[in-house]
Design a protein around this motif. Sequence first.
Motif, mmCIF file in Angstrom:
data_model
loop_
_atom_site.group_PDB
_atom_site.id
_atom_site.type_symbol
_atom_site.label_atom_id
_atom_site.label_comp_id
_atom_site.label_asym_id
_atom_site.label_seq_id
_atom_site.Cartn_x
_atom_site.Cartn_y
_atom_site.Cartn_z
ATOM 1 N N LEU A 212 0.800 -1.220 0.000
ATOM 2 C CA LEU A 212 0.000 0.000 0.000
ATOM 3 C C LEU A 212 0.835 1.274 0.000
ATOM 4 O O LEU A 212 0.491 2.250 -0.677
ATOM 5 C CB LEU A 212 -0.950 0.000 1.201
ATOM 6 C CG LEU A 212 -2.051 -1.072 1.175
ATOM 7 C CD1 LEU A 212 -2.872 -0.995 2.460
ATOM 8 C CD2 LEU A 212 -2.950 -0.914 -0.039
ATOM 9 N N LEU A 213 1.911 1.306 0.767
ATOM 10 C CA LEU A 213 2.698 2.537 0.819
ATOM 11 C C LEU A 213 3.359 2.851 -0.520
ATOM 12 O O LEU A 213 3.289 3.999 -0.983
ATOM 13 C CB LEU A 213 3.726 2.454 1.946
ATOM 14 C CG LEU A 213 3.125 2.410 3.362
ATOM 15 C CD1 LEU A 213 4.231 2.303 4.408
ATOM 16 C CD2 LEU A 213 2.254 3.624 3.628
ATOM 17 N N PRO A 214 3.993 1.873 -1.201
ATOM 18 C CA PRO A 214 4.492 2.158 -2.551
ATOM 19 C C PRO A 214 3.382 2.537 -3.530
ATOM 20 O O PRO A 214 3.587 3.372 -4.420
ATOM 21 C CB PRO A 214 5.179 0.855 -2.951
ATOM 22 C CG PRO A 214 5.577 0.226 -1.663
ATOM 23 C CD PRO A 214 4.464 0.556 -0.715
ATOM 24 N N ILE A 215 2.211 1.927 -3.377
ATOM 25 C CA ILE A 215 1.091 2.264 -4.250
ATOM 26 C C ILE A 215 0.672 3.713 -4.039
ATOM 27 O O ILE A 215 0.448 4.464 -5.001
ATOM 28 C CB ILE A 215 -0.094 1.299 -3.996
ATOM 29 C CG1 ILE A 215 0.199 -0.063 -4.637
ATOM 30 C CG2 ILE A 215 -1.404 1.879 -4.526
ATOM 31 C CD1 ILE A 215 -0.776 -1.151 -4.241
ATOM 32 N N ILE A 216 0.572 4.141 -2.794
ATOM 33 C CA ILE A 216 0.196 5.525 -2.503
ATOM 34 C C ILE A 216 1.244 6.492 -3.048
ATOM 35 O O ILE A 216 0.908 7.533 -3.625
ATOM 36 C CB ILE A 216 -0.006 5.708 -0.989
ATOM 37 C CG1 ILE A 216 -1.274 4.966 -0.535
ATOM 38 C CG2 ILE A 216 -0.105 7.194 -0.623
ATOM 39 C CD1 ILE A 216 -1.449 4.892 0.967
ATOM 40 N N ASP A 217 2.511 6.152 -2.892
ATOM 41 C CA ASP A 217 3.582 7.002 -3.428
ATOM 42 C C ASP A 217 3.501 7.091 -4.945
ATOM 43 O O ASP A 217 3.616 8.179 -5.523
ATOM 44 C CB ASP A 217 4.937 6.445 -2.992
ATOM 45 C CG ASP A 217 6.087 7.319 -3.456
ATOM 46 O OD1 ASP A 217 6.141 8.506 -3.053
ATOM 47 O OD2 ASP A 217 6.930 6.823 -4.236
ATOM 48 N N ALA A 218 3.263 5.943 -5.593
ATOM 49 C CA ALA A 218 3.149 5.934 -7.055
ATOM 50 C C ALA A 218 1.931 6.730 -7.511
ATOM 51 O O ALA A 218 1.983 7.445 -8.522
ATOM 52 C CB ALA A 218 3.058 4.494 -7.555
#
Length: 256
Positions: A212-218
């Motif tokens: 989720l955190l990489p997804i939010i950053d992307a």
Amino acid sequence: MTQMAVGLQLYTVRDATAADFEGTLRKIAAMGYEGVEFAGYGDIKAEDMRDLLQELHLKAIGSHIGLHLLEERLDEEIAYLQTIGAKYAICPWLPAEARSSEAFRGHIVKFEEYGKRFREAGITFAYHNHDFEFEVEIDGQIVFDALYERIDPQYLQVEMDIGWVQYSGVDPLAYIAKYAGRLPLLHLKDFRAGEKGKQIDTVELGRGDLPLLPIIDAASKASVEWLIVEQDVCANPPLEAVAESMEWMKSNYLNK
């Protein structure tokens, strides 16, 4: 990077809205959600819904509008969205009999027509995916990509359900990047991986397998406007589930 707002797709709490639509919206606003995406209006008049949203300081992100409503009640749907101040109209799903390659060829033509009508009304038309868009092909191209390649961006934008993207075996980070600039809405859906072909096991944010955190950053880098929490099926009471997901968002994004 874009600072994204956090909303809720009301389909997640459909049982609660069916019992008490206004009371449910009040609870959602109290949780800290900034906006809601509709999936029906509970027979509430548009003017009354507008006034309630204004009172609760909730933004009307947009609405999921079924294919039959796009075909049969487009003018009425446009009028409701305009009254409540919603920016987006989204086709959320296609029935099984409307998912063949030939059917999608027809959808491409019709979606462009709908997109033009919505654009004339100051509303942006978008499409929300599940998994079948990664299975059906047109001329050797999966229909997820064919839709957006064959329809001008001004008439069709992307509402990417990132849970279904990963469920389909596609790299969610790569697909967010691929549609950067055309992806105003992202459904943030967590799930536990299970046997392919079985019902997706959607869970509260942070309880599943998505990064989720990489997804939010992307998503921020891709200029997403709204992160929209959605849980197809909740093992826990839905209002408790969406409250937990909002607390996860506060701890991991909003208050960082």
